[in-house]
Scaffold this motif. Sequence first.
Motif, PDB file in Angstrom:
ATOM      1  N   ARG A 294      -6.972  -2.767   6.091  1.00 56.33           N
ATOM      2  CA  ARG A 294      -7.039  -3.398   4.733  1.00 56.33           C
ATOM      3  C   ARG A 294      -6.103  -4.597   4.400  1.00 56.33           C
ATOM      4  O   ARG A 294      -6.217  -5.394   3.991  1.00 56.33           O
ATOM      5  CB  ARG A 294      -7.172  -2.415   3.807  1.00 56.33           C
ATOM      6  CG  ARG A 294      -8.425  -1.474   3.723  1.00 56.33           C
ATOM      7  CD  ARG A 294      -8.731  -0.616   2.481  1.00 56.33           C
ATOM      8  NE  ARG A 294      -9.891   0.241   2.692  1.00 56.33           N
ATOM      9  CZ  ARG A 294     -11.123  -0.354   2.086  1.00 56.33           C
ATOM     10  NH1 ARG A 294     -11.104  -1.674   1.850  1.00 56.33           N
ATOM     11  NH2 ARG A 294     -11.932   0.545   2.406  1.00 56.33           N
ATOM     12  N   PRO A 295      -4.654  -4.266   4.994  1.00 58.66           N
ATOM     13  CA  PRO A 295      -3.789  -4.960   4.613  1.00 58.66           C
ATOM     14  C   PRO A 295      -3.944  -6.342   5.081  1.00 58.66           C
ATOM     15  O   PRO A 295      -3.231  -7.452   4.771  1.00 58.66           O
ATOM     16  CB  PRO A 295      -2.480  -4.452   5.126  1.00 58.66           C
ATOM     17  CG  PRO A 295      -2.837  -3.038   5.258  1.00 58.66           C
ATOM     18  CD  PRO A 295      -4.245  -2.875   5.433  1.00 58.66           C
TER      19      PRO A 295
ATOM     20  N   ALA B 134      -1.592  -3.976  12.440  1.00 55.05           N
ATOM     21  CA  ALA B 134      -1.872  -3.260  11.470  1.00 55.05           C
ATOM     22  C   ALA B 134      -2.193  -1.789  12.063  1.00 55.05           C
ATOM     23  O   ALA B 134      -2.203  -0.750  11.244  1.00 55.05           O
ATOM     24  CB  ALA B 134      -2.799  -3.792  10.729  1.00 55.05           C
TER      25      ALA B 134
ATOM     26  N   ASP C 191      -5.846  -8.353   2.840  1.00 54.36           N
ATOM     27  CA  ASP C 191      -5.212  -8.991   1.685  1.00 54.36           C
ATOM     28  C   ASP C 191      -4.130  -9.966   2.124  1.00 54.36           C
ATOM     29  O   ASP C 191      -4.002 -10.894   1.365  1.00 54.36           O
ATOM     30  CB  ASP C 191      -4.287  -7.839   1.162  1.00 54.36           C
ATOM     31  CG  ASP C 191      -5.184  -6.693   0.515  1.00 54.36           C
ATOM     32  OD1 ASP C 191      -6.245  -7.166   0.111  1.00 54.36           O
ATOM     33  OD2 ASP C 191      -4.669  -5.401   0.635  1.00 54.36           O
ATOM     34  N   ARG C 192      -3.833 -10.248   3.455  1.00 50.09           N
ATOM     35  CA  ARG C 192      -2.913 -10.965   3.839  1.00 50.09           C
ATOM     36  C   ARG C 192      -3.534 -12.481   4.167  1.00 50.09           C
ATOM     37  O   ARG C 192      -2.866 -13.415   3.627  1.00 50.09           O
ATOM     38  CB  ARG C 192      -2.023 -10.553   5.117  1.00 50.09           C
ATOM     39  CG  ARG C 192      -1.146 -11.301   6.002  1.00 50.09           C
ATOM     40  CD  ARG C 192      -0.475 -10.844   7.108  1.00 50.09           C
ATOM     41  NE  ARG C 192       0.362 -11.751   7.721  1.00 50.09           N
ATOM     42  CZ  ARG C 192       0.944 -11.213   8.991  1.00 50.09           C
ATOM     43  NH1 ARG C 192       0.840  -9.936   9.130  1.00 50.09           N
ATOM     44  NH2 ARG C 192       1.780 -12.350   9.439  1.00 50.09           N
TER      45      ARG C 192
END
Length: 346
Positions: free
Chosen positions: A319-320, A199, A323-324
């Motif tokens: 941030r992803p 990321a 969420d993951r």
Amino acid sequence: MAASHAERNGAAARFRLARRRFLAGGALAMGGAALAGCWKNANLLRSADAHPADYPTVAAVNEMGRLLRARSGGRLALKTYAGGQLGAEKDTLEIAILGGLDFTRVSIAPLSAVAEEAIVPTLPFLFRDARHMRAALDGPPGRKILAALEPHGLIGLCFYDAGARSFYTRGRRIERPEDLKGLKIRVMNSDMFVAMVEALGGDAVPMPYGEVYQGMLQGVVDGAENNWPSYESSRHFEVAPVYSLTRHVMAPEALLMSAKRWRKLSASDQDLIRECAADSVPFMRALWDERSRQAEARLRAAGVEIVAPDPAPFVEAVRPVWDRYLTKPALRALAEEIRDMRAADA
């Protein structure tokens, strides 16, 4: 979301497979020679740690043993097998679940395959600083994570520090996430750490810790990430002399007891063990803080280049990852409870 569930299911399947192999192979024989004499004494508890004998976690468990002996009038005692004498962390975790070992100290990351709540403390940029991390893990969030282990054969007793992890490289300064682009960064064998580095724009390379020095020397990897004491004691600074203080993860370590052994204890002995484990935590943290200060001083004296990047772009970039891995409302609520702790609480 599908990828996240697949990874978790895969981790759980690997864990179940390891358990079946463990049972089929008579894995309680691991360290059997060392443990044989201890089985004769039901009041002598046994603990394992992969860290060397002088490491703060080992010293803390030994302190717990000293307190246990003193407060039980010598009735209960504890012996620690340090330096991986009884196997790697995944091995001692299995032995404890099966009741062949009383205590084990493990890093938090492997526990996410046992109880999904354990993934929360490994989230990047979850903790603002050590004070925040300690307050969260000593408080209700930490107790929830430890309690989640009991249905899986483990009694979570306490958390120990493992410091803040930062990136170090053979030459490039990491001041922004884009500085990681094209760099091969060694990470521990953790899906979370792989996702985090990717990321941020780097190429994550899972690699055993003992191979990192040679890997950087030969250019197999361009850098790695770890805390001050590990960076110094491993002498990784000799081949990767640029240390960028991203402090991206403050994942703790956990002291666990076999639930099978726990259930054989009286309620008063259970209370005593919890009390002695809790009292070992400030002892460990004092040792850890001093060791970290000494390591940083030695590294600065050795001429390591220290970089202090702005954390904001890194926080945004990962941030992803949140969420993951926080696909279940309960997990997200736990992470947000920790993240949103008031300064007064931390």
